[in-house]
Design a protein around this motif. Structure first.
Motif, mmCIF file in Angstrom:
data_model
loop_
_atom_site.group_PDB
_atom_site.id
_atom_site.type_symbol
_atom_site.label_atom_id
_atom_site.label_comp_id
_atom_site.label_asym_id
_atom_site.label_seq_id
_atom_site.Cartn_x
_atom_site.Cartn_y
_atom_site.Cartn_z
ATOM 1 N N ARG A 43 10.070 0.394 -2.381
ATOM 2 C CA ARG A 43 11.074 1.400 -2.718
ATOM 3 C C ARG A 43 11.737 1.105 -4.068
ATOM 4 O O ARG A 43 11.822 -0.040 -4.496
ATOM 5 C CB ARG A 43 12.150 1.466 -1.632
ATOM 6 N N PRO A 44 12.240 2.146 -4.761
ATOM 7 C CA PRO A 44 12.887 1.937 -6.063
ATOM 8 C C PRO A 44 14.222 1.207 -5.916
ATOM 9 O O PRO A 44 14.974 1.437 -4.974
ATOM 10 C CB PRO A 44 13.121 3.367 -6.578
ATOM 11 N N TYR A 81 19.993 -5.657 -17.291
ATOM 12 C CA TYR A 81 19.598 -4.523 -16.456
ATOM 13 C C TYR A 81 18.138 -4.688 -16.087
ATOM 14 O O TYR A 81 17.325 -5.168 -16.887
ATOM 15 C CB TYR A 81 19.788 -3.207 -17.213
ATOM 16 N N MET A 82 17.790 -4.311 -14.870
ATOM 17 C CA MET A 82 16.387 -4.240 -14.484
ATOM 18 C C MET A 82 16.206 -3.109 -13.481
ATOM 19 O O MET A 82 17.108 -2.810 -12.698
ATOM 20 C CB MET A 82 15.886 -5.559 -13.912
ATOM 21 N N SER A 83 15.051 -2.480 -13.539
ATOM 22 C CA SER A 83 14.732 -1.428 -12.579
ATOM 23 C C SER A 83 13.289 -1.571 -12.143
ATOM 24 O O SER A 83 12.445 -2.107 -12.867
ATOM 25 C CB SER A 83 14.948 -0.038 -13.182
ATOM 26 N N TYR A 84 13.021 -1.073 -10.946
ATOM 27 C CA TYR A 84 11.691 -1.156 -10.345
ATOM 28 C C TYR A 84 11.448 0.164 -9.632
ATOM 29 O O TYR A 84 12.298 0.628 -8.858
ATOM 30 C CB TYR A 84 11.653 -2.331 -9.367
ATOM 31 N N SER A 85 10.309 0.786 -9.897
ATOM 32 C CA SER A 85 10.062 2.141 -9.398
ATOM 33 C C SER A 85 9.592 2.173 -7.951
ATOM 34 O O SER A 85 9.612 3.226 -7.316
ATOM 35 C CB SER A 85 9.008 2.837 -10.274
ATOM 36 N N GLY A 86 9.164 1.010 -7.414
ATOM 37 C CA GLY A 86 8.541 1.009 -6.098
ATOM 38 C C GLY A 86 7.063 1.338 -6.207
ATOM 39 O O GLY A 86 6.585 1.826 -7.233
ATOM 40 N N GLN A 87 6.305 1.063 -5.130
ATOM 41 C CA GLN A 87 4.873 1.303 -5.157
ATOM 42 C C GLN A 87 4.436 2.085 -3.932
ATOM 43 O O GLN A 87 4.877 1.802 -2.816
ATOM 44 C CB GLN A 87 4.110 -0.032 -5.228
ATOM 45 N N GLY A 88 3.592 3.084 -4.192
ATOM 46 C CA GLY A 88 3.069 3.911 -3.129
ATOM 47 C C GLY A 88 1.565 3.766 -2.995
ATOM 48 O O GLY A 88 0.947 2.845 -3.555
ATOM 49 N N THR A 89 0.953 4.695 -2.291
ATOM 50 C CA THR A 89 -0.486 4.650 -2.029
ATOM 51 C C THR A 89 -1.287 4.885 -3.296
ATOM 52 O O THR A 89 -0.991 5.803 -4.074
ATOM 53 C CB THR A 89 -0.860 5.703 -0.978
ATOM 54 N N ALA A 90 -2.286 4.056 -3.514
ATOM 55 C CA ALA A 90 -3.167 4.223 -4.668
ATOM 56 C C ALA A 90 -4.074 5.434 -4.468
ATOM 57 O O ALA A 90 -4.406 5.806 -3.339
ATOM 58 C CB ALA A 90 -3.998 2.967 -4.879
ATOM 59 N N ASP A 91 -4.494 6.040 -5.586
ATOM 60 C CA ASP A 91 -5.284 7.283 -5.560
ATOM 61 C C ASP A 91 -6.727 6.985 -5.944
ATOM 62 O O ASP A 91 -7.005 6.627 -7.094
ATOM 63 C CB ASP A 91 -4.661 8.287 -6.527
ATOM 64 N N ARG A 121 3.308 5.708 -16.641
ATOM 65 C CA ARG A 121 3.884 5.577 -15.282
ATOM 66 C C ARG A 121 4.565 4.220 -15.189
ATOM 67 O O ARG A 121 3.936 3.211 -14.938
ATOM 68 C CB ARG A 121 2.773 5.732 -14.233
ATOM 69 N N GLU A 122 5.860 4.238 -15.384
ATOM 70 C CA GLU A 122 6.618 2.986 -15.438
ATOM 71 C C GLU A 122 6.735 2.351 -14.055
ATOM 72 O O GLU A 122 7.047 3.025 -13.071
ATOM 73 C CB GLU A 122 8.015 3.266 -15.998
ATOM 74 N N LEU A 123 6.517 1.044 -14.002
ATOM 75 C CA LEU A 123 6.701 0.286 -12.770
ATOM 76 C C LEU A 123 7.993 -0.519 -12.816
ATOM 77 O O LEU A 123 8.786 -0.508 -11.879
ATOM 78 C CB LEU A 123 5.515 -0.643 -12.526
ATOM 79 N N MET A 169 18.209 5.584 -10.726
ATOM 80 C CA MET A 169 18.064 4.188 -11.102
ATOM 81 C C MET A 169 18.373 3.974 -12.584
ATOM 82 O O MET A 169 18.791 2.883 -12.986
ATOM 83 C CB MET A 169 16.642 3.690 -10.805
ATOM 84 N N SER A 170 18.170 4.997 -13.388
ATOM 85 C CA SER A 170 18.521 4.932 -14.812
ATOM 86 C C SER A 170 19.970 5.337 -15.049
ATOM 87 O O SER A 170 20.648 4.789 -15.917
ATOM 88 C CB SER A 170 17.596 5.845 -15.633
#
Length: 336
Positions: free
Chosen positions: A116-117, A48-58, A233-235, A37-38
């Motif tokens: 998803r990213p 430019y823009m990017s998004y890392s996606g999100q998963g399950t919280a811990d 932790r970049e979002l 993505m980079s």
């Protein structure tokens, strides 16, 4: 057309500046970074823009936001909001087949975009009516949801009428693309898959350049931006090269300025004092954080005069209760 585009650009840019520009977590935690993505970012970029996606919280995380989103009640709330939104979309679809298919498939794609990213960029464009062109792209890492994305896209493509414009197929940069029938002077639009990456490429040169960069590394300007605004932790990350955009639109605006007076409006908005805008959000050591940086020439003209610029002090935070769930504080001069 030029006048409308210029005002629209100015309006959206200031919505970005004044609104914050950075994404916020919506029930999960940022996924690990996807280097691709980079890597796709051009060496010289207008947007430019990017998004890392999100998963399950811990629930065992040291980060308070991570732990909050892992709470069962919060998870149930997020699931219920998603369910109700999907139902509302389907109800709003209408009785026709086209509306039903769109209402069924579009929410699936939105769900993938949230989880998803992905990244998008604008490398270059020419706004003049006789030479209109653009080099841009959107890339989604569909991961294990690739089949679901493929199926949704195919169902949506079936909505094109039999007597409507036809997609053509061609191969470029080792990828089989489907090409949309765009009329001149509009730029060429293609879409296709590279492994698990879904790509929309705008412009004739974009497929070759994008695929070549896909396995490389981030450009210097993007690496420097992350060093300037470090976050654990970049979002999301967003960047606008205001200098570059104004350089391209100014000739088109000046050609119409005797009639529309667009450039004086842009100056009043303060855009000509801005060099770039970048924003970043994500998780730090204890919670979620976001920052927005408006890079100027040192002058505070136009709408820049209304932006808070003095730092907050401890005394400014005293009115906020200690048990507040959400709080907002800003330093501004009401007299100004």
């Amino acid at each position: 057309m030029v006048a409308t585009s210029a005002i629209g650009m100015a309006t959206w840019l200031w919505m970005l500046v004044l609104g914050g520009a950075a994404s916020v977590p919506i029930g999960g935690a940022p996924l690990p970074p996807d280097p691709a993505m980079s890597a796709i970012a051009p060496p010289e970029c207008l947007w430019y823009m990017s998004y890392s996606g999100q998963g399950t919280a811990d629930p065992a995380s040291a980060n308070e936001t991570d732990k909050l989103f892992a709470e069962p009640e919060v998870q149930r709330f997020a699931d219920e909001v998603q369910t109700q939104v999907m139902r509302a979309v389907r109800r709003a679809g209408g009785p026709g087949r086209e509306q039903r298919v769109a209402a069924e498939q579009l929410p699936k794609l939105v769900k993938v975009l949230v989880s998803r990213p992905f990244a998008a960029y604008l490398e270059d464009f020419k706004p003049m009516e006789d030479t209109r062109s653009a080099e841009a792209a959107f890339v989604l890492n569909a991961g294990d949801q690739k089949q679901e994305v493929q199926d949704a896209i195919e169902e949506l493509l079936k909505l094109i009428p039999e007597n409507g414009p036809k997609l053509s197929t061609e191969t470029a940069a080792g990828i089989e693309w489907r090409k949309a029938p765009t009329p001149p002077p509009a730029p060429t639009v293609r879409f296709g898959w590279k492994d698990n990456y879904f790509i929309i490429a705008v412009g004739d040169k974009t497929p070759e350049k994008l695929v070549e960069r896909l396995g490389g590394s981030a450009p210097e300007w993007l690496t420097g931006l992350r060093k300037e605004h470090p976050i654990e932790r970049e979002l999301s990350l967003a960047y606008i090269n205001v200098d570059g955009i104004l350089e391209r639109v100014k000739p088109a605006i000046e050609a119409k300025d005797t009639e529309h007076k667009i450039w004086p409006t842009i100056e009043k908005l303060g855009l000509t004092s801005v060099h770039a805008v970048h924003a970043i959000s994500g998780f730090d050591a204890t919670g979620c954080a976001s920052s927005l940086h408006v890079v100027t020439d040192g002058k505070r003209s136009g709408l820049l005069e209304f932006l808070p610029y003095k730092p907050l002090e401890a005394a400014n935070l005293r009115p906020i209760p200690k048990d507040a769930l959400i709080a907002f504080a800003a330093n501004c001069n009401a007299g100004e």
